[in-house]
Design an enzyme around this catalytic site. Structure first.
Site, PDB file in Angstrom:
ATOM      1  CG  PHE A  79      -0.046  -2.546  -4.800  1.00  0.00           C
ATOM      2  CD1 PHE A  79      -0.517  -3.583  -4.079  1.00  0.00           C
ATOM      3  CD2 PHE A  79      -0.507  -1.817  -5.615  1.00  0.00           C
ATOM      4  CE1 PHE A  79      -2.034  -3.496  -4.665  1.00  0.00           C
ATOM      5  CE2 PHE A  79      -1.444  -2.057  -6.201  1.00  0.00           C
ATOM      6  CZ  PHE A  79      -2.166  -3.204  -5.563  1.00  0.00           C
ATOM      7  CG  ASP A 115      -4.539   7.882 -11.181  1.00  0.00           C
ATOM      8  OD1 ASP A 115      -5.993   8.765 -11.227  1.00  0.00           O
ATOM      9  OD2 ASP A 115      -3.736   7.368 -10.902  1.00  0.00           O
TER      10      ASP A 115
END
Length: 551
Positions: free
Chosen positions: A88, A201
């Protein structure tokens, strides 16, 4: 070669940098017009995302979680060189104009926040970083703010490099060093769990050393997929990175225990240099995880202490109810007696494997970001329009009946296997409907797997002269752009692994083989990861590899 050779760096700068880089070093930039921010033209965001058309004011992303910058980020910070980039946005070295303190600024392009899921991920990342107490093992968030074009997370600067890179650079790597790293990682997990957060994660790339000193603290840097949880709460969304994914994630029924599994995978890699669950394909990796067979026979395991192997087994316990908690891991004899852990080198084979693992990840990350960068606004817009057309009652979801009817209408655009995959998605998610985010994720998966166009684009990005091969100098230049350092040693290590016919260059077939071997698709696209692994989970459920049970 047109847009297919456009560097991700160039794309990122177009999206983010142009709106906030100082016009000249050390000078403030004049306030920009509110509607002239980054990404003003094109790239609509579906499902409540941060996008907007030309001349439209973009909706706030952070809300109460951040402040709004009227004039742009350079009113408060002077941005300098790029430190890294992701799906992003871009992370820059920056300086606080008032205090002159050096920091890191993660600038997230609003144009790339295409859906409500994207916006919520950013908002939640900020909320979680603010919620967690200050810790020497977690990078601190100084400020979260946004301007017309981007969201900016200003954070503590970590200049000591990635975890594996530091290990490889050391001449002496031992069990004792692995124990110290593991303790830090599990302390981060413990802190998260105590404060109602699942990281989701954990992987080596998400840990950086604060500085280049020998005793530098190791810090967790990325909470982009983290989520708040309550005791006993279970989640079904498939997120994370394949190598580090716990079996219950694939079963769509998980809690905080998944972080211990991921930390166990990291420990296994620290001790032997390769992941415990590996295969040529993503499905193979998933099936290996579900089988749960851990190899302690190959080198250097015969020379690793029994205490270390015992901890690995207990952290990689397939049943989350029997898996150790963070507190129990930290109380394990191997970590309790870390100072007494063997200080004998684990051997060159471990360092060699770690170096290869780290450098191949870097090459793949670069290629995968090229793929992600070239998912056009048009591709997303087409999917959005298809969703709207199928959602005949305009309730924001596509029901099973609407999907069947819509598939008939759009049948010429979908192969039979693709139609079946969409139907399976509806049948197994328990809602008998797809919201826009789910529809987008599965559709992106279908588009990307339909042909090799995206892999070809990525290959052409590296093949600057268009001769059909990625040559050493082309690879070196691309990796230097990615912050790998100007080193032919890195290039030679990658060539040794990828260049299977040993002609000194990488052909397209060799490139594709590399990309399809245990590839971490999370780094290509969060949407793609969600779509791909949801689809994979469905396939495993269908063939009986995964049993859906209420645990």
């Amino acid at each position: 070669m047109g847009n297919c050779c456009r560097s991700p760096a160039a794309a990122a700068r177009e999206d983010v940098k142009s709106s906030h880089f100082p016009a000249s070093a050390g000078k403030k930039k004049p306030h920009q017009a509110r509607n002239g921010g980054v990404g003003g033209g094109g790239g609509g965001g579906g499902g409540g995302g941060g996008g907007g058309g030309a001349g439209q004011k973009r909706l706030p992303v952070l809300g109460e979680e951040g402040c709004e910058l009227i004039g742009g980020i350079d009113d408060k910070y002077a941005l300098d060189r790029e430190l890294g980039r992701g799906e992003f946005g871009v992370t820059y070295l920056c300086m606080d104009r008032d205090t002159k303190e050096l920091l890191a600024c993660k600038s997230i392009s609003k144009r790339k926040l295409r859906t409500a899921v994207d916006v919520e991920d950013v908002r939640r990342e900020v909320a979680i970083m603010r919620h967690l107490p200050k810790s020497a093992s977690i990078v601190s968030l100084r400020e979260a703010c946004e301007d017309e074009g981007a969201v900016h997370l200003v954070m503590e600067l970590c200049e000591g490099g990635e975890l594996f890179d530091r290990i490889v650079a050391r001449g002496h790597y031992t069990e004792r060093a692995a124990a110290n790293v593991t303790r830090t990682i599990v302390e981060v997990v413990q802190l998260c769990h105590r404060h109602g957060v699942i990281h989701r994660d954990l992987k080596p790339e998400n840990f950086l050393f604060a500085n280049k000193k020998e005793n530098s603290p190791l810090k967790a840097i990325d909470f982009g997929l983290s989520i708040f949880f309550k005791p006993g709460e279970k989640f079904s969304e498939i997120v994370g990175s394949p190598y580090y994914m716990a079996p219950e994630v694939l079963k769509r029924n998980y809690g905080p225990e998944i972080d211990i599994w991921s930390a166990g995978v990291i420990l296994y890699i620290l001790l032997c240099g390769v992941p415990p669950f590996w295969a040529e394909t993503e499905q193979g990796v998933a099936q290996a995880i579900l089988r749960g067979n851990i190899d302690f026979k190959r080198e250097p395991w015969p020379n690793v202490s029994e205490n270390a192997k015992d901890l690995v087994r207990r952290m990689l316990e397939p049943d989350p109810k029997l898996r150790l908690t963070a507190k129990q891991v930290l109380e394990h004899p191997w970590l309790q007696n870390a100072k007494k852990a063997p200080n004998v080198p684990l051997g060159d084979i471990v360092k060699s494997r770690l170096k290869q693992f780290s450098r191949m990840n870097r090459f793949k990350r670069r290629a995968l970001r090229v793929i992600a960068d070239h998912l056009s606004a048009e591709e997303v817009e087409d999917i959005k329009e298809m969703f709207k057309a199928m959602d005949t009652d305009n309730d924001g979801i596509v029901s099973y009946e609407e999907l069947k009817s819509g598939i008939a209408k759009f049948g010429s655009h979908l192969a039979e296997s693709e139609v079946q995959m969409l139907i399976e998605a509806v049948d197994t998610n328990g809602k008998d409907a797809l919201d826009y985010g789910e529809f987008l994720a599965v559709s992106l998966h279908l588009q990307r797997m339909a042909n090799d166009e995206h892999l070809r684009r990525a290959f052409l990005f590296f093949d600057k002269d268009g001769n059909g091969y990625i040559e050493p100098e082309e690879l070196r230049e691309a990796l230097v752009d990615d912050g790998a350092g100007d080193s032919m040693e890195v290039v030679n290590d990658i060539l040794q692994e990828v260049d299977t016919d040993k002609d000194g260059k990488i052909s397209y077939d060799e490139f594709v083989a590399m990309m399809k071997t245990g590839t971490d698709w999370r780094k290509a696209s969060r949407h793609y990861s969600r779509g791909r692994f949801n689809s994979l989970s469905m396939k495993l459920i269908k063939d009986g590899s995964v049993k859906l049970v209420n645990e």
